[in-house]
Design a protein around this motif. Structure first.
Motif, PDB file in Angstrom:
ATOM      1  N   ALA A 212       0.831  -1.205   0.000  1.00  0.00           N
ATOM      2  CA  ALA A 212       0.000   0.000   0.000  1.00  0.00           C
ATOM      3  C   ALA A 212       0.869   1.261   0.000  1.00  0.00           C
ATOM      4  CB  ALA A 212      -0.925   0.000   1.214  1.00  0.00           C
ATOM      5  N   ILE A 213       1.948   1.241   0.785  1.00  0.00           N
ATOM      6  CA  ILE A 213       2.857   2.392   0.841  1.00  0.00           C
ATOM      7  C   ILE A 213       3.570   2.575  -0.491  1.00  0.00           C
ATOM      8  CG2 ILE A 213       4.936   3.296   1.950  1.00  0.00           C
ATOM      9  CD1 ILE A 213       4.018   1.794   4.509  1.00  0.00           C
ATOM     10  N   LEU A 214       4.096   1.498  -1.041  1.00  0.00           N
ATOM     11  CA  LEU A 214       4.804   1.565  -2.320  1.00  0.00           C
ATOM     12  C   LEU A 214       3.897   2.091  -3.431  1.00  0.00           C
ATOM     13  CD1 LEU A 214       6.741  -1.823  -2.197  1.00  0.00           C
ATOM     14  CD2 LEU A 214       7.792   0.443  -2.205  1.00  0.00           C
ATOM     15  N   ALA A 215       2.679   1.569  -3.492  1.00  0.00           N
ATOM     16  CA  ALA A 215       1.750   1.979  -4.537  1.00  0.00           C
ATOM     17  C   ALA A 215       1.359   3.441  -4.394  1.00  0.00           C
ATOM     18  CB  ALA A 215       0.504   1.095  -4.504  1.00  0.00           C
ATOM     19  N   SER A 216       1.135   3.887  -3.174  1.00  0.00           N
ATOM     20  CA  SER A 216       0.760   5.285  -2.943  1.00  0.00           C
ATOM     21  C   SER A 216       1.832   6.234  -3.444  1.00  0.00           C
ATOM     22  CB  SER A 216       0.498   5.514  -1.453  1.00  0.00           C
ATOM     23  OG  SER A 216      -0.595   4.726  -0.993  1.00  0.00           O
ATOM     24  N   LEU A 217       3.095   5.892  -3.175  1.00  0.00           N
ATOM     25  CA  LEU A 217       4.201   6.735  -3.620  1.00  0.00           C
ATOM     26  C   LEU A 217       4.418   6.641  -5.122  1.00  0.00           C
ATOM     27  CD1 LEU A 217       6.864   6.108  -0.823  1.00  0.00           C
ATOM     28  CD2 LEU A 217       5.515   8.168  -1.184  1.00  0.00           C
ATOM     29  N   ALA A 218       4.390   5.428  -5.648  1.00  0.00           N
ATOM     30  CA  ALA A 218       4.695   5.218  -7.064  1.00  0.00           C
ATOM     31  C   ALA A 218       3.675   5.876  -7.988  1.00  0.00           C
ATOM     32  CB  ALA A 218       4.777   3.723  -7.361  1.00  0.00           C
ATOM     33  N   PHE A 219       2.401   5.866  -7.568  1.00  0.00           N
ATOM     34  CA  PHE A 219       1.340   6.296  -8.473  1.00  0.00           C
ATOM     35  C   PHE A 219       0.611   7.555  -8.005  1.00  0.00           C
ATOM     36  CE2 PHE A 219       1.529   1.549  -8.893  1.00  0.00           C
ATOM     37  CZ  PHE A 219       2.328   1.574 -10.032  1.00  0.00           C
ATOM     38  N   HIS A 220       1.176   8.235  -6.979  1.00  0.00           N
ATOM     39  CA  HIS A 220       0.616   9.517  -6.518  1.00  0.00           C
ATOM     40  C   HIS A 220      -0.881   9.395  -6.248  1.00  0.00           C
ATOM     41  CE1 HIS A 220       4.470  11.276  -7.719  1.00  0.00           C
ATOM     42  NE2 HIS A 220       4.352  10.565  -8.818  1.00  0.00           N
ATOM     43  N   THR A 221      -1.210   8.321  -5.547  1.00  0.00           N
ATOM     44  CA  THR A 221      -2.604   7.974  -5.278  1.00  0.00           C
ATOM     45  C   THR A 221      -2.697   7.346  -3.893  1.00  0.00           C
ATOM     46  OG1 THR A 221      -3.152   7.586  -7.605  1.00  0.00           O
ATOM     47  CG2 THR A 221      -4.502   6.442  -5.978  1.00  0.00           C
ATOM     48  N   ARG A 222      -3.665   7.758  -3.113  1.00  0.00           N
ATOM     49  CA  ARG A 222      -3.847   7.112  -1.811  1.00  0.00           C
ATOM     50  C   ARG A 222      -4.411   5.707  -2.024  1.00  0.00           C
ATOM     51  NH1 ARG A 222      -6.566  12.035   1.704  1.00  0.00           N
ATOM     52  NH2 ARG A 222      -4.626  13.224   2.042  1.00  0.00           N
TER      53      ARG A 222
END
Length: 431
Positions: A212-222
């Motif tokens: 969840a943390i990686l995805a939030s950072l990678a895709f500028h999406t919560r």
């Protein structure tokens, strides 16, 4: 009198377990180097602990220990707070109090960030302080800062990672020795890689928080934690590992975040990957994260994903960055959620599958099984059959298909009279 520019920055440390003790020791042992890098000394102002006990392994004045962590983080003059106690509470309340008090925060708390990172970010932005958390994912491996800063000018398309050392050790042992899950888990526990209660690791909860943390950072999406599809490794068998080997593949627990049809897919599950893939050679309790970006291409980050000193290294990296900002009266990057992409349900995810069936060994079985797959639009790529008296094992590998179609196929197969058991369903990634 000390020059104002050289006045120490005061650090409150929350937790003195394995990681906290390493952080305190490195702050003392590397004091001169850290001061040179920051431009001002870093001084431990206090260490919050849950209960009083002997702390001979932490090289600081015993008077610095306190069981009143809230008093410590709200004490006047605290510049930086390092939180390494973990869990949701009291960590959340302590971090929010520290931020309100004007302190920048460094945390290794993946569970809290995955569950309520938005609240922490909002509080930090309002107070004009930093929130850093490199140690929350993959220990010493510098992966969050590259996603947050180095690749901010690029477009990340996919993040694929082994982010849990316990499960990677277990699967590595199953691959190397042919051991079953229970046997490999016992070895991991004996060596200290697995907790007494390994549920968070082996059921994928730990990896899901990191995904969840990686995805939030990678895709500028919560990406909320409950939007991450999660499967653990408790159902992985020695037969699955052997079947993967026969296909030239290995089984790994993967955290996968990718852009799909204008949205984001985030999932954690065991998968068979080619033995030639860079992640296939990641053994023991090591972690690795594979990033695919539009301009940068393929990037690989590898190292120790846990342990006192490796995690403390990531904490101190964040601490130096936050301290430099403090000394220079500036701040680091905040939360970036401008994209606000929808998180796709797992049923929309398209991949390949390895399905193992125990069936009756008689004419027409394969045709009936193939009809079930075809009825749901799932195309079969390869079939392997082994007969054992009146029983047979069918091992099928599909072409790419939506997860929902595969799930419906498996449900139908379970209901067929000729199918005695669907013994294994595993995704096949890459190549």
């Amino acid at each position: 009198m000390v020059e104002p520019a050289k006045e120490p920055l005061r650090v409150a440390l929350l937790g003195s377990g394995v990681v906290g003790s390493s952080v305190a020791r490195l702050l003392v042992e590397s004091a001169d180097d850290l001061a040179a890098r920051v431009g001002r000394p870093l001084e431990i102002a206090g260490i919050g602990v849950r209960r009083e006990r002997s702390r001979a392994d932490v090289p600081v004045d015993p008077a610095l220990f306190t069981t009143d962590a809230m008093e410590l983080v709200t004490r006047p003059g605290i510049d930086l707070v390092v939180e390494v106690i973990g869990g949701i509470e009291p960590a959340r309340s302590l971090i929010l109090a520290a931020i309100k008090n004007g302190a920048s925060v460094v945390t290794a708390n993946k569970a809290l960030l995955a569950e309520d990172g938005a609240t922490l970010y909002a509080a930090a932005e309002e107070a004009g302080v930093d929130l850093y958390y490199e140690a929350a994912v993959a220990g010493a491996i510098p992966i969050l800062r590259p996603l947050r800063e180095s690749l901010v000018g690029d477009r990340v398309q996919r993040v694929l990672g082994i982010v849990n050392g316990t499960t990677n050790f277990i699967l590595s042992r199953m691959t190397e020795s042919g051991a079953g899950f229970a046997e490999a888990l016992d070895e991991a526990t004996a060596l200290g890689y697995a907790e007494a209660d390994p549920t968070a690791d082996v059921e994928g909860f730990d990896a899901a928080a990191k995904a969840a943390i990686l995805a939030s950072l990678a895709f500028h999406t919560r990406v909320p934690l409950d939007a991450v599809h999660r499967e653990g490794i408790t159902e992985v068998t020695a037969a699955d590992v052997a079947s993967a080997r026969a296909m030239g593949r290995v089984v790994k627990l993967l955290a996968i975040a990718e852009l799909v049809d204008g949205g984001v897919s985030v999932r954690v599950h065991p998968a068979m990957i080619p033995a030639t893939h860079p992640l296939a050679g990641v053994g023991d309790a090591f972690n690795a994260v594979f990033v695919q970006a539009e301009a940068a291409g393929e990037l690989m980050f590898y190292g120790r994903g846990a342990g006192g000193d490796p995690t403390a290294s990531a904490v101190l990296g964040d601490l130096v960055a936050a301290a430099r900002n403090r000394a220079g009266e500036s701040s680091g990057p905040g939360e970036s959620t401008y994209a606000s992409l929808p998180v796709r349900p797992m049923g929309d995810t398209v991949t390949r599958y390895h399905v193992s069936l125990d069936v009756d060994d008689r004419p027409g079985v394969l045709a009936a099984v193939a009809q079930s797959f075809a009825g749901h639009g799932v195309s079969i790529q390869t079939v392997r059959q082994e007969g054992h008296a009146d029983d047979a094992v069918l091992v099928l590998v599909t072409h790419t298909a939506p997860d929902a179609a595969l799930a419906a196929t498996v449900e139908e197969l379970r209901a067929l009279e000729i199918v005695r058991d669907v013994s294994s369903v595993m995704r096949v990634e890459g190549g």
